[in-house]
Design a protein around this motif. Structure first.
Motif, PDB file in Angstrom:
ATOM      1  N   CYS A  89       0.837  -1.187   0.000  1.00 10.39           N
ATOM      2  CA  CYS A  89       0.000   0.000   0.000  1.00 10.39           C
ATOM      3  C   CYS A  89       0.877   1.244   0.000  1.00 10.39           C
ATOM      4  CB  CYS A  89      -0.896  -0.014   1.234  1.00 10.39           C
ATOM      5  SG  CYS A  89      -2.189   1.209   1.185  1.00 10.39           S
ATOM      6  N   ALA A  91       0.769   5.620   0.602  1.00 13.32           N
ATOM      7  CA  ALA A  91      -0.022   6.706   1.187  1.00 13.32           C
ATOM      8  C   ALA A  91       0.823   7.965   1.234  1.00 13.32           C
ATOM      9  CB  ALA A  91      -0.498   6.335   2.583  1.00 13.32           C
ATOM     10  N   LYS A 150      -6.432   1.894   4.122  1.00 13.67           N
ATOM     11  CA  LYS A 150      -6.605   1.286   2.807  1.00 13.67           C
ATOM     12  C   LYS A 150      -6.470  -0.233   2.833  1.00 13.67           C
ATOM     13  CE  LYS A 150      -4.681   5.249   0.325  1.00 13.67           C
ATOM     14  NZ  LYS A 150      -3.596   5.673  -0.586  1.00 13.67           N
TER      15      LYS A 150
END
Length: 183
Positions: A89, A91, A150
């Motif tokens: 992920c 960010a 997420k």
């Protein structure tokens, strides 16, 4: 009475880590007013983690306020096999960018500073984090928590799609899900 005991039991297994302390001064007519701000990360090392900021005239009071705020803002993050994250992920918060990657067993926590404290409190044992841009602790922690928001487990994805977990995992591995229907 049971609720009070449950809260005490929950707080016993929660660990906290002090990430940073800043001395802040405000100039006023009579001179300077000194105060302290503290960032604290708390977690149960089993998938729950939170962060908080506290400001006070003394360091100890600032840390206590930050710890109380962190315990109030704890979130649950799905863990794979209790040791790593389910998927990669990315960010961004402010000028800080993070790429969080799951890792194979034995990798350890490859992250620095504030992020190491976050993953230790979360209970992740194998993770690789690449940070770009600003390495300010508050931006890094907030970016990590945006990445955690997420995160999805195969169970939640399966429920959302109306499928079984085995179908989701089979499709993720690049295999076609087997059907039992005959043509």
């Amino acid at each position: 009475m049971a609720r009070i005991e449950d809260k005490k039991m929950q707080s016993d297994n929660i660990i906290d880590k002090l990430v940073s302390i800043n001395r802040v001064s405000k100039t006023v007519k009579g001179g300077r007013n000194m105060s302290f701000s503290a960032w604290v990360v708390v977690g149960d090392q089993a998938g729950r983690v939170g962060f908080g900021k506290g400001k006070a005239l003394e360091v100890q009071s600032a840390v206590q306020k930050a710890t109380k705020a962190a315990k109030a803002r704890m979130i649950r993050v799905p863990l794979k096999e209790g040791r790593t994250l389910h998927h990669d992920c990315a960010a961004k918060y402010g000028a800080s960018k993070l790429v969080v990657r799951s890792a194979v067993p034995g990798t350890g926590i490859i992250a620095g500073g504030a992020l190491r404290a976050v993953f230790e409190c979360l209970g992740v044992q194998d993770v690789v984090v690449k940070s770009q841009g600003s390495n300010t602790p508050n931006n890094m922690i907030r970016a990590a928590f945006l990445a955690f928001e997420k995160m999805n487990s195969p169970k939640t994805v399966a429920m959302r799609r109306g499928k079984t977990v085995s179908e989701i995992v089979a499709n993720r591995d690049g295999k076609k899900a087997e059907t039992t229907e005959e043509a």
